[in-house]
Design a protein around this motif. Structure first.
Motif, short mmCIF file in Angstrom:
data_model
loop_
_atom_site.label_atom_id
_atom_site.label_comp_id
_atom_site.label_asym_id
_atom_site.label_seq_id
_atom_site.Cartn_x
_atom_site.Cartn_y
_atom_site.Cartn_z
N LYS A 79 -28.00 -10.11 15.84
CA LYS A 79 -27.91 -11.24 14.92
C LYS A 79 -27.39 -12.49 15.65
CE LYS A 79 -27.46 -13.81 11.29
NZ LYS A 79 -28.66 -14.52 10.80
N ALA B 125 -27.13 -9.02 9.93
CA ALA B 125 -26.65 -7.68 10.27
C ALA B 125 -26.00 -6.95 9.09
CB ALA B 125 -25.69 -7.75 11.46
N GLY C 135 -27.62 -3.67 7.17
CA GLY C 135 -26.88 -2.42 7.29
C GLY C 135 -27.06 -1.47 6.13
N TYR D 163 -37.09 -0.28 16.92
CA TYR D 163 -36.25 -1.40 17.32
C TYR D 163 -36.95 -2.73 17.11
CZ TYR D 163 -32.51 1.47 19.19
OH TYR D 163 -31.46 2.34 19.31
N THR E 87 -20.42 -2.10 10.95
CA THR E 87 -21.10 -3.37 11.21
C THR E 87 -20.45 -4.50 10.43
OG1 THR E 87 -23.20 -2.21 11.57
CG2 THR E 87 -23.31 -4.57 11.12
N ILE F 163 -33.19 -7.79 11.03
CA ILE F 163 -31.86 -8.39 11.19
C ILE F 163 -31.97 -9.91 11.34
CG2 ILE F 163 -29.95 -8.64 12.83
CD1 ILE F 163 -29.93 -5.71 13.23
N TRP G 99 -36.48 -3.28 13.45
CA TRP G 99 -35.06 -3.47 13.15
C TRP G 99 -34.61 -4.88 13.56
CZ3 TRP G 99 -31.56 -1.34 10.18
CH2 TRP G 99 -30.20 -1.59 10.41
N ASN G 100 -34.95 -5.30 14.75
CA ASN G 100 -34.57 -6.64 15.23
C ASN G 100 -35.19 -7.72 14.36
OD1 ASN G 100 -33.18 -5.41 17.28
ND2 ASN G 100 -34.72 -5.81 18.85
N SER H 14 -26.01 -4.25 16.63
CA SER H 14 -26.59 -4.95 15.48
C SER H 14 -26.00 -6.35 15.33
CB SER H 14 -26.36 -4.14 14.20
OG SER H 14 -27.04 -2.91 14.25
#
Length: 297
Positions: free
Chosen positions: A170, A240, A244, A228, A104, A235, A231-232, A166
């Motif tokens: 972003k 990102a 990570g 997700y 990433t 981020i 996670w989104n 990822s």
């Protein structure tokens, strides 16, 4: 701190996913397992979205980003992920996923122009050593005769595609709300599996054991929809490269869950995991000051 919790929840869930996916692959093909994962995942997201539909004009303006993140990023990752897991162990796959922060970071440098420090380069090399040590099963001197396990190769490719995902989250995740963006990208992923239906053969639904459906619901509801979404959200706030760092929790949580799924942990798993995590920590400690939080999507 809540965004750190969001990212930790997502990566711990993904660590569990490796084992749930292996359970599903005992009774179905890789593509069928992926299809059911996203049927349940999109279904849960649809439930949370009910009554708050995105405007078509906004969706139409974001079709290209949604295609990149949802179809190429998510569907591409899941295709390679399930194929790889059908040919390698959950522990191997989870440890290779630990290389994701380095991947990433490199992609962020080229796509988002994120600077990379010398210490971060050292971290990348350390993490790469961990993956090579894993692939060689601890026998470093056999590198001249290196032959990639086919499953490990597929997981490496899945790792690259997820790193792209990822970075694209972003890059493009600030226009639509996080709920809309997460639902639509997962819906695009589901469409990818639907498009494959005419070319695939599926078993009878009634023949699948109860544990198959428990694994499918777990992967779909928790390891996809909630993971997700969180996670989104993480981020969008932290970026990102900074997010990570939490990917190192994937191999750790997968190793812990392995104790409950009958998989054995060998010495080279421990060494490679420590090397990957050390590399990730080096990268993130030196890169944290470079990455400022952005407005919440």
């Amino acid at each position: 701190m809540k965004y750190w919790f969001f990212l930790a929840f997502a990566t711990i869930s993904w660590g569990l996913n490796f084992h749930l996916a292996k359970m599903m692959l005992e009774d179905s093909t890789a593509m069928e397992a992926g299809l059911w994962r996203y049927i349940f995942g999109v279904g849960v997201l649809l439930f949370f979205l009910w009554g708050d539909w995105p405007k078509w004009s906004a969706v139409r303006s974001q079709l290209r980003p949604l295609f990149l993140v949802g179809f190429i990023g998510l569907f591409g990752f899941n295709y390679f992920f399930f194929v790889g897991l059908s040919k390698t162990s959950a522990i191997n796959a989870a440890l290779i996923a630990g290389l994701n922060p380095a991947t990433t970071l490199i992609l962020s440098r080229f796509i988002l122009k994120t600077p990379i420090s010398k210490a971060q380069i050292a971290g990348i090399i350390m993490a790469l050593f961990g993956v090579i040590f894993l692939i060689l099963k601890g026998e470093i001197f056999s590198i001249l005769n290196l032959q990639l396990n086919e499953g490990d190769a597929w997981i490496l490719l899945a790792n690259f595609v997820f790193a792209l995902h990822s970075v694209w989250v972003k890059q493009y995740g600030g226009v639509l709300s996080n709920r809309h963006f997460t639902f639509l990208t997962n819906f695009f992923c589901l469409l990818g599996f639907v498009f494959l239906l005419p070319f695939l053969e599926f078993g009878a639904i009634t023949e699948y054991p109860t544990q198959y459906w428990i694994a499918a619901i777990g992967m779909g509801g928790v390891g996809t929809a909630l993971a997700y979404y969180f996670w989104n959200k993480g981020i969008a706030q932290l970026g990102a490269p900074q997010a990570g760092i939490f990917m190192n929790m994937v191999p750790l949580s997968a190793a812990v869950f392995a104790l409950f799924f009958g998989e054995s942990i060998r010495f080279y798993h421990i060494v490679s995991g420590l090397a990957i995590i050390t590399g990730v920590v080096i990268m993130q400690l030196k890169g944290r000051k470079r990455n400022k939080p952005v407005a919440q999507a």
